[in-house]
Enzyme design. Structure first.
Site, PDB file in Angstrom:
ATOM      1  CG  HIS A  17      -2.008  -1.171   1.277  1.00 28.17           C
ATOM      2  ND1 HIS A  17      -1.911  -1.977   2.495  1.00 28.17           N
ATOM      3  CD2 HIS A  17      -2.801  -1.415   0.397  1.00 28.17           C
ATOM      4  CE1 HIS A  17      -2.986  -2.727   2.084  1.00 28.17           C
ATOM      5  NE2 HIS A  17      -3.669  -2.450   1.025  1.00 28.17           N
ATOM      6  CE  LYS A  41     -13.425  -6.672   4.835  1.00 30.27           C
ATOM      7  NZ  LYS A  41     -12.921  -6.118   3.890  1.00 30.27           N
ATOM      8  NE  ARG A  90      -2.964  -7.253  -4.281  1.00 31.64           N
ATOM      9  CZ  ARG A  90      -3.739  -7.351  -3.149  1.00 31.64           C
ATOM     10  NH1 ARG A  90      -3.015  -7.579  -1.707  1.00 31.64           N
ATOM     11  NH2 ARG A  90      -4.962  -7.452  -3.165  1.00 31.64           N
ATOM     12  CB  SER A 128      -4.395  -6.681   4.586  1.00 26.97           C
ATOM     13  OG  SER A 128      -3.925  -5.302   4.074  1.00 26.97           O
TER      14      SER A 128
HETATM   15  P1  ADP Z   1      -9.861  -4.194   0.374  1.00 24.84           P
HETATM   16  O1  ADP Z   1     -10.418  -4.207   1.512  1.00 24.84           O
HETATM   17  O2  ADP Z   1     -10.772  -2.947  -0.707  1.00 24.84           O
HETATM   18  O3  ADP Z   1      -9.303  -5.371  -0.760  1.00 24.84           O
HETATM   19  P2  ADP Z   1      -7.215  -3.611   0.837  1.00 24.84           P
HETATM   20  O4  ADP Z   1      -6.901  -2.805   2.126  1.00 24.84           O
HETATM   21  O5  ADP Z   1      -6.943  -5.033   0.914  1.00 24.84           O
HETATM   22  O6  ADP Z   1      -8.717  -3.041   0.509  1.00 24.84           O
HETATM   23  O7  ADP Z   1      -6.442  -3.009  -0.537  1.00 24.84           O
HETATM   24  C1  ADP Z   1      -6.475  -1.793  -1.095  1.00 24.84           C
HETATM   25  C2  ADP Z   1      -6.066  -1.639  -2.489  1.00 24.84           C
HETATM   26  O8  ADP Z   1      -4.553  -1.693  -2.096  1.00 24.84           O
HETATM   27  C3  ADP Z   1      -6.659  -2.382  -3.397  1.00 24.84           C
HETATM   28  O9  ADP Z   1      -6.600  -1.850  -4.724  1.00 24.84           O
HETATM   29  C4  ADP Z   1      -5.620  -3.469  -3.535  1.00 24.84           C
HETATM   30  O10 ADP Z   1      -5.333  -4.057  -4.917  1.00 24.84           O
HETATM   31  C5  ADP Z   1      -4.329  -2.666  -3.156  1.00 24.84           C
HETATM   32  N1  ADP Z   1      -3.169  -3.387  -2.786  1.00 24.84           N
HETATM   33  C6  ADP Z   1      -3.038  -4.239  -1.690  1.00 24.84           C
HETATM   34  N2  ADP Z   1      -1.817  -4.805  -1.631  1.00 24.84           N
HETATM   35  C7  ADP Z   1      -1.081  -4.232  -2.596  1.00 24.84           C
HETATM   36  C8  ADP Z   1       0.289  -4.649  -2.844  1.00 24.84           C
HETATM   37  N3  ADP Z   1       0.935  -5.445  -2.379  1.00 24.84           N
HETATM   38  N4  ADP Z   1       0.696  -3.852  -4.312  1.00 24.84           N
HETATM   39  C9  ADP Z   1      -0.226  -3.136  -5.068  1.00 24.84           C
HETATM   40  N5  ADP Z   1      -1.341  -2.584  -4.457  1.00 24.84           N
HETATM   41  C10 ADP Z   1      -1.907  -3.398  -3.412  1.00 24.84           C
END
Ligand code: ADP
Length: 152
Positions: A17, A41, A90, A128
């Site tokens: 992120h 959630k 990703r 995450s």
């Molecule tokens: P959500 O609950 O909407 O899935 P996340 O917190 O998991 O939210 O992720 C938010 C955004 O960050 C999403 O667009 C996801 O694709 C992106 N993201 C998560 N991990 C990575 C990473 N390692 N590299 C690039 N983008 C990422």
């Protein structure tokens, strides 16, 4: 003013992120990292903790702000006058999911544009979910986290 919203759960915020937001800083006047609250959630980390961590990561980046919202992301973007959503890709499954959401947001958000950045290869396996599993299993998640986020 070109404003982008980067929405997510950020439970917790990872290096993936962080890298995405850093790369987007030159593209926008303002980026809001917006923590979406879904009352159905269950989260591992409390909202306040997730928020403080992200604020700490971007304390030296004046164009990055942290906020939280309930309800539709598209409505939140209208509220803060953001015309762009920022999301990361990703792999192919991210693409399939994000494509649908982006098309829906364009309709619900009246032309809201989603800008996608492809993750750097060294971060494309970061998520995450993985970090939560490591923590629940008693492992060290620090390689996946920004240096400001220390989880004992
Ligand atoms: P959500 O609950 O909407 O899935 P996340 O917190 O998991 O939210 O992720 C938010 C955004 O960050 C999403 O667009 C996801 O694709 C992106 N993201 C998560 N991990 C990575 C990473 N390692 N590299 C690039 N983008 C990422």
């Amino acid at each position: 003013m070109k404003t982008a919203v980067f929405p997510g759960s950020f439970d917790p915020f990872t290096k993936g992120h962080e890298e995405l937001v850093k790369r987007a800083i030159p593209l926008f006047d303002k980026i809001i990292v917006a923590i979406g609250i879904n009352s159905n959630k269950k989260y591992l980390f409390p909202l306040e903790q997730r928020r403080e961590w992200i604020e700490d990561v971007f304390k030296d980046d004046p164009s990055v702000f942290v906020d939280q919202y309930e309800g539709l992301t598209a409505h939140y973007c209208q509220k803060v006058k953001a015309k762009y959503l920022l999301r990361g890709l990703r792999n192919a499954s991210d693409f399939d999911y994000e494509k649908t959401i982006s098309q829906l947001n364009a309709i619900v958000g009246g032309g809201l544009e989603t800008i996608f950045l492809i993750s750097e290869p060294q971060y494309s396996h970061f998520s995450s979910t993985i970090v939560r599993e490591i923590i629940k299993g008693g492992g060290d998640a620090s390689p996946f986290l920004p240096k400001e986020i220390q989880i004992k």
